[in-house]
Scaffold this motif. Sequence first.
Motif, mmCIF file in Angstrom:
data_model
loop_
_atom_site.group_PDB
_atom_site.id
_atom_site.type_symbol
_atom_site.label_atom_id
_atom_site.label_comp_id
_atom_site.label_asym_id
_atom_site.label_seq_id
_atom_site.Cartn_x
_atom_site.Cartn_y
_atom_site.Cartn_z
ATOM 1 N N LYS A 67 11.527 -2.394 5.429
ATOM 2 C CA LYS A 67 10.324 -1.543 5.535
ATOM 3 C C LYS A 67 10.581 -0.144 6.096
ATOM 4 C CE LYS A 67 7.988 -3.451 3.653
ATOM 5 N NZ LYS A 67 8.327 -3.826 2.246
ATOM 6 N N THR A 68 11.817 0.292 6.048
ATOM 7 C CA THR A 68 12.103 1.643 6.531
ATOM 8 C C THR A 68 12.218 2.669 5.398
ATOM 9 O OG1 THR A 68 14.445 1.095 6.473
ATOM 10 C CG2 THR A 68 13.359 0.913 8.610
ATOM 11 N N GLY A 69 12.082 2.191 4.138
ATOM 12 C CA GLY A 69 12.189 3.121 3.006
ATOM 13 C C GLY A 69 13.296 2.743 2.041
ATOM 14 N N THR A 70 13.691 1.470 2.077
ATOM 15 C CA THR A 70 14.778 0.970 1.224
ATOM 16 C C THR A 70 14.512 1.235 -0.262
ATOM 17 O OG1 THR A 70 14.818 -0.862 2.815
ATOM 18 C CG2 THR A 70 16.218 -1.084 0.861
ATOM 19 N N THR A 71 13.313 0.887 -0.710
ATOM 20 C CA THR A 71 12.979 0.998 -2.137
ATOM 21 C C THR A 71 13.097 2.450 -2.590
ATOM 22 O OG1 THR A 71 11.343 -0.733 -1.673
ATOM 23 C CG2 THR A 71 11.221 0.344 -3.834
ATOM 24 N N TRP A 72 12.577 3.336 -1.791
ATOM 25 C CA TRP A 72 12.601 4.774 -2.110
ATOM 26 C C TRP A 72 14.036 5.297 -2.168
ATOM 27 C CZ3 TRP A 72 10.394 8.926 1.773
ATOM 28 C CH2 TRP A 72 10.299 10.170 1.120
ATOM 29 N N ARG A 156 13.349 4.658 10.515
ATOM 30 C CA ARG A 156 11.973 5.148 10.489
ATOM 31 C C ARG A 156 11.328 4.862 11.840
ATOM 32 N NH1 ARG A 156 7.476 2.592 6.222
ATOM 33 N NH2 ARG A 156 6.011 4.313 6.404
ATOM 34 N N SER A 164 4.116 -1.570 8.581
ATOM 35 C CA SER A 164 4.488 -1.806 7.188
ATOM 36 C C SER A 164 4.922 -3.259 6.984
ATOM 37 C CB SER A 164 5.618 -0.848 6.799
ATOM 38 O OG SER A 164 5.979 -1.035 5.461
ATOM 39 N N TYR A 222 13.379 8.447 7.468
ATOM 40 C CA TYR A 222 12.271 8.421 6.502
ATOM 41 C C TYR A 222 11.404 9.667 6.648
ATOM 42 C CZ TYR A 222 8.073 6.554 4.147
ATOM 43 O OH TYR A 222 6.991 6.356 3.316
ATOM 44 N N CYS A 261 11.235 9.830 -8.223
ATOM 45 C CA CYS A 261 11.266 8.782 -7.192
ATOM 46 C C CYS A 261 10.097 8.872 -6.217
ATOM 47 C CB CYS A 261 12.578 8.865 -6.407
ATOM 48 S SG CYS A 261 14.023 8.730 -7.451
ATOM 49 N N PHE A 290 5.892 -3.405 -2.782
ATOM 50 C CA PHE A 290 6.878 -2.474 -2.212
ATOM 51 C C PHE A 290 6.288 -1.078 -2.015
ATOM 52 C CE2 PHE A 290 9.557 -5.584 -4.485
ATOM 53 C CZ PHE A 290 10.201 -6.101 -3.376
ATOM 54 N N ARG A 292 2.941 0.651 -0.576
ATOM 55 C CA ARG A 292 1.652 0.462 0.089
ATOM 56 C C ARG A 292 0.992 1.827 0.248
ATOM 57 N NH1 ARG A 292 -0.624 -0.066 5.387
ATOM 58 N NH2 ARG A 292 1.264 0.951 6.162
ATOM 59 N N LYS A 293 1.338 2.572 1.294
ATOM 60 C CA LYS A 293 0.759 3.905 1.479
ATOM 61 C C LYS A 293 1.811 4.995 1.359
ATOM 62 C CE LYS A 293 -3.268 2.889 4.331
ATOM 63 N NZ LYS A 293 -3.954 3.216 5.591
ATOM 64 N N GLY A 294 3.014 4.684 1.853
ATOM 65 C CA GLY A 294 4.105 5.663 1.768
ATOM 66 C C GLY A 294 3.833 6.929 2.563
HETATM 67 P P1 A3P Z 1 4.231 1.604 4.056
HETATM 68 O O1 A3P Z 1 3.996 0.125 4.167
HETATM 69 O O2 A3P Z 1 4.142 2.301 5.380
HETATM 70 O O3 A3P Z 1 3.408 2.253 3.011
HETATM 71 P P2 A3P Z 1 11.049 -0.855 2.097
HETATM 72 O O4 A3P Z 1 11.293 -0.256 0.769
HETATM 73 O O5 A3P Z 1 12.200 -0.688 3.048
HETATM 74 O O6 A3P Z 1 10.563 -2.253 1.993
HETATM 75 O O7 A3P Z 1 9.905 0.014 2.781
HETATM 76 C C1 A3P Z 1 8.602 -0.019 2.265
HETATM 77 C C2 A3P Z 1 7.854 1.197 2.782
HETATM 78 O O8 A3P Z 1 8.282 2.361 2.047
HETATM 79 C C3 A3P Z 1 6.363 1.068 2.535
HETATM 80 O O9 A3P Z 1 5.756 1.810 3.591
HETATM 81 C C4 A3P Z 1 6.224 1.749 1.181
HETATM 82 O O10 A3P Z 1 4.918 2.163 0.883
HETATM 83 C C5 A3P Z 1 7.174 2.933 1.368
HETATM 84 N N1 A3P Z 1 7.625 3.497 0.088
HETATM 85 C C6 A3P Z 1 7.976 2.836 -1.042
HETATM 86 N N2 A3P Z 1 8.315 3.710 -1.999
HETATM 87 C C7 A3P Z 1 8.185 4.944 -1.477
HETATM 88 C C8 A3P Z 1 8.380 6.264 -2.000
HETATM 89 N N3 A3P Z 1 8.782 6.460 -3.245
HETATM 90 N N4 A3P Z 1 8.143 7.305 -1.174
HETATM 91 C C9 A3P Z 1 7.737 7.112 0.102
HETATM 92 N N5 A3P Z 1 7.527 5.900 0.646
HETATM 93 C C10 A3P Z 1 7.744 4.814 -0.132
#
Ligand code: A3P
Length: 326
Positions: A67-72, A156, A164, A222, A261, A290, A292-294
Amino acid sequence: DIDLIQTTDENHGEIFPNLPTGKGWMSEHLVQYQGFWLSPKGLNNLMWIQHHFKPRPSDIFLASFPKTGTTWLKALVFATVNRTRYGFSDHPLLTANPHDCFPFLDAYLHENDPSFLELDASPTPRLLSTHLPYALLPDSMIVNRSSSCRFVYIYRDPKDVLVSKWNFLSKLRPKELPPFSLEEAFELFCQGISHYGPYWDQVLGYWKASSEFPENILFLKYEDLKEQPLAVVKRLGEFLGYPFSLEEENKGVVEDIVKLCSFENLSNLEVNRKSVHKFSRDSLVDNRHFFRKGIVGDWKNCLTDEMIKRLNQITSDKLFGPGLLF
Ligand code: A3P
């Protein structure tokens, strides 16, 4: 919360007969191994990595606490490294979730599973991610003077990580389980009892390694990525050995990657609204979870003053020394 159990896994029971356990955030308990909390399955995955994984000098690892921004960051690294292979109008990230393009190392669990062969046959550079703390990585992955593999680590504000993670796991929680309150999540998080936690210890481990080997471990935040995505992506390109040329910069390639992205773009794609990611045979997650609000600072809407004070205190106690305050 902590008591002693016998780990039941037949292979590892002998090595880890009496690990402390703590309450899990879902139905499972967590076990404490060398100071960090893992699910029993996570511990098995770690053993697999310790025994079977052979890093290559060209590997690129993305390390993070969940939940620190892995997906991004997966999306950004994948798009940066592969930018000459794919056009932006028919890019793989438009039809596949970032986790499909950039797998978790421990997703390749079983030696006889075809995915293990896939790992061996993956093209260079292999992009692999892990939530494991630096101290638990196998010796073969630990950076030393002669290593050339690279790690990108993202961290983050712990207040946003907690919010998150609690939101994410509340969505994944089986309906038959009682609801999991934010208060309970907060307490466990503060005690460090969360997957791959304590969070602060994980951050510190990578921070120390990156200060010793800045050429191998890039430490990203992040909040900086939100504030200055172009500058961070340029730095990422350089660090990974894929620097942006002046011509690319003038053509707006960095902007294209950032746009591709972005939260707005990725979260609105059909694949990320409707499809499911399969982490393993029994772990499926809707891609939409993955995203949510970002945003930075959603904790202001969720945490009480007391919670904020306690989290800030832990952060300043643990991270003040290395100058990592948020
Ligand atoms: P929030 O729950 O605060 O919205 P991970 O990828 O490590 O699981 O982290 C998920 C967090 O990254 C979530 O935060 C998600 O919304 C946010 N996130 C996912 N994609 C993103 C993007 N492209 N830009 C910014 N934040 C993103």
